[in-house]
Design a protein around this motif. Sequence first.
Motif, PDB file in Angstrom:
ATOM      1  N   THR A  41      21.436  77.214  54.696  1.00 40.52           N
ATOM      2  CA  THR A  41      22.799  77.510  55.185  1.00 40.52           C
ATOM      3  C   THR A  41      22.930  77.165  56.673  1.00 40.52           C
ATOM      4  N   SER A  42      22.199  76.141  57.150  1.00 42.50           N
ATOM      5  CA  SER A  42      22.167  75.950  58.609  1.00 42.50           C
ATOM      6  C   SER A  42      23.452  75.389  59.198  1.00 42.50           C
ATOM      7  N   CYS A  43      24.275  74.750  58.355  1.00 46.81           N
ATOM      8  CA  CYS A  43      25.518  74.177  58.894  1.00 46.81           C
ATOM      9  C   CYS A  43      26.656  74.404  57.887  1.00 46.81           C
ATOM     10  N   ASP A  44      27.180  73.367  57.300  1.00 44.71           N
ATOM     11  CA  ASP A  44      28.353  73.559  56.434  1.00 44.71           C
ATOM     12  C   ASP A  44      28.078  73.304  54.959  1.00 44.71           C
ATOM     13  N   GLU A  45      26.802  73.381  54.559  1.00 44.84           N
ATOM     14  CA  GLU A  45      26.489  73.300  53.142  1.00 44.84           C
ATOM     15  C   GLU A  45      25.739  74.573  52.740  1.00 44.84           C
ATOM     16  N   THR A  46      26.239  75.237  51.687  1.00 40.94           N
ATOM     17  CA  THR A  46      25.460  76.343  51.127  1.00 40.94           C
ATOM     18  C   THR A  46      24.689  75.723  49.970  1.00 40.94           C
TER      19      THR A  46
ATOM     20  N   LEU B 189      26.731  82.488  48.599  1.00 44.59           N
ATOM     21  CA  LEU B 189      25.312  82.733  48.300  1.00 44.59           C
ATOM     22  C   LEU B 189      25.067  83.490  46.990  1.00 44.59           C
ATOM     23  N   PRO B 190      25.733  84.671  46.777  1.00 46.69           N
ATOM     24  CA  PRO B 190      25.454  85.377  45.519  1.00 46.69           C
ATOM     25  C   PRO B 190      25.898  84.583  44.293  1.00 46.69           C
ATOM     26  N   LEU B 191      26.998  83.845  44.424  1.00 44.61           N
ATOM     27  CA  LEU B 191      27.501  83.066  43.282  1.00 44.61           C
ATOM     28  C   LEU B 191      26.518  81.951  42.926  1.00 44.61           C
ATOM     29  N   LEU B 192      26.024  81.274  43.972  1.00 38.24           N
ATOM     30  CA  LEU B 192      25.093  80.166  43.728  1.00 38.24           C
ATOM     31  C   LEU B 192      23.752  80.679  43.204  1.00 38.24           C
ATOM     32  N   LEU B 193      23.321  81.843  43.688  1.00 37.71           N
ATOM     33  CA  LEU B 193      22.046  82.395  43.209  1.00 37.71           C
ATOM     34  C   LEU B 193      22.121  82.650  41.702  1.00 37.71           C
ATOM     35  N   ASN B 194      23.237  83.276  41.333  1.00 36.97           N
ATOM     36  CA  ASN B 194      23.461  83.553  39.920  1.00 36.97           C
ATOM     37  C   ASN B 194      23.361  82.278  39.085  1.00 36.97           C
ATOM     38  N   GLN B 195      24.018  81.228  39.588  1.00 42.08           N
ATOM     39  CA  GLN B 195      24.084  79.978  38.834  1.00 42.08           C
ATOM     40  C   GLN B 195      22.749  79.234  38.837  1.00 42.08           C
TER      41      GLN B 195
ATOM     42  N   CYS C  78      19.575  63.109  51.052  1.00 40.11           N
ATOM     43  CA  CYS C  78      19.786  62.572  52.409  1.00 40.11           C
ATOM     44  C   CYS C  78      20.503  63.632  53.237  1.00 40.11           C
ATOM     45  N   THR C  79      21.582  64.181  52.682  1.00 40.36           N
ATOM     46  CA  THR C  79      22.342  65.203  53.404  1.00 40.36           C
ATOM     47  C   THR C  79      21.667  66.572  53.205  1.00 40.36           C
ATOM     48  N   ASP C  80      22.235  67.606  53.832  1.00 38.69           N
ATOM     49  CA  ASP C  80      21.590  68.921  53.775  1.00 38.69           C
ATOM     50  C   ASP C  80      21.505  69.436  52.335  1.00 38.69           C
ATOM     51  N   ASN C  81      20.358  70.001  52.008  1.00 38.67           N
ATOM     52  CA  ASN C  81      20.120  70.480  50.636  1.00 38.67           C
ATOM     53  C   ASN C  81      19.024  71.539  50.658  1.00 38.67           C
TER      54      ASN C  81
END
Length: 352
Positions: A8-13, A59-65, A313-316
């Motif tokens: 979560t360092s910039c604009d990608e969760t 964050l909680p939504l993505l964790l679930n998924q 390549c991009t944030d991940n």
Amino acid sequence: MRILGIETSCDETALAVFDSNLPASQAMIAELISSQTIMHSEYGGVVPELASREHLRNLPLLLNQVVKDAQLTEREIDVIAVTAGPGLKGCLLMGVSFAQGLGIALNKPVVPINHVEAHQFSAFIGQDLEIPLPFISVIVSGGHTEIVKVNAVGQYELLARTADDAVGEAFDKSANLLGLSYPGGAVLAKLADEFNKRLATSGELKKFKSAYVLPKVMREAQGLSFSGLKTAISLCVSRAKQSANFENEKAELAWVIQRSIVDALVFKLKQQIEMTGIKQVVLSGGVSANRLLQSEIRSIPQVTLWVPKAQHCTDNAAMIAYLASLKIQAGIQTEDDLTVRPRWWLESLKGK
Ligand code: KG4
Ligand code: ZN
């Protein structure tokens, strides 16, 4: 071992699950990225408060998924790896506090990961090979421009770092001057590549000389700097805007700008290749998707180039989980200091 990566360092969760017991090509069992680019495009740049709030929501939504996608339960995760820096403080805090909470709830260790260090190994995700050491790492993103000698996981020598703008910023600011949509780096590159193709198809490429000329920068000075080039680009575009034909000349300008940025970076890289004698080059960060940059590096005699897959390549978060697995595998004592570090230099990291 199953590692959950959190970024979560910039604009990608982003969240990913890596299973080190599986063959390399199948080990990244799930990965999700929620990009906030559209939200920030309204402001022409990342708004830290908005970005933090989005991370908190996502964050909680993505964790679930992500655990669903990995066909696991949260309890089956063995280690949590999270970006602790460098990056935007509020954004980093969201990821780190979420990881800490999860670590307590699941009674699992939380490993802080350096985002730039993780970029460096992203080209090897999913590859069934020995990482070719030592290599020259070229990290080129919207926030970072560094050339680093990687001796081993955790052992880095900084060769050059930008004193001002990052190479992605040089692309984005130029794109903005041309009136291209935010973040314009990839749009500018596409326009430039199309212009190049037109020149090649009409047989003009070799002899074409644009009326727009940019200086060859970074020839004398130590290190990297894009501010001089940025000023030259700004003057060049202002001049072009006075022409009634500006709209039609945007592609040519993009072509000239892309070539000058890539030329400056590749000049510096060649110097480092000569000085170190290392011919293995690994690109990473958003700008590593740039085709001209890739082809110019590939054309350096004897150089082998590794480039991450487009989604890495991009944030991940895949790169965060992957680096944690490399560190654990190498027996490197991972830190337990979960303080967020908005500035966290690679050369301060310790190997084994
Ligand atoms: O690594 P990244 O996603 O985010 C940061 O950590 O900064 O990099 C994003 C940067 C942006 O500046 C974007 O314009 C640039 O990478 N970018 C490109 C290309 N694709 C993305 N720049 C030049 N050519 C591209 N094809
Ligand atoms: Zn990045």
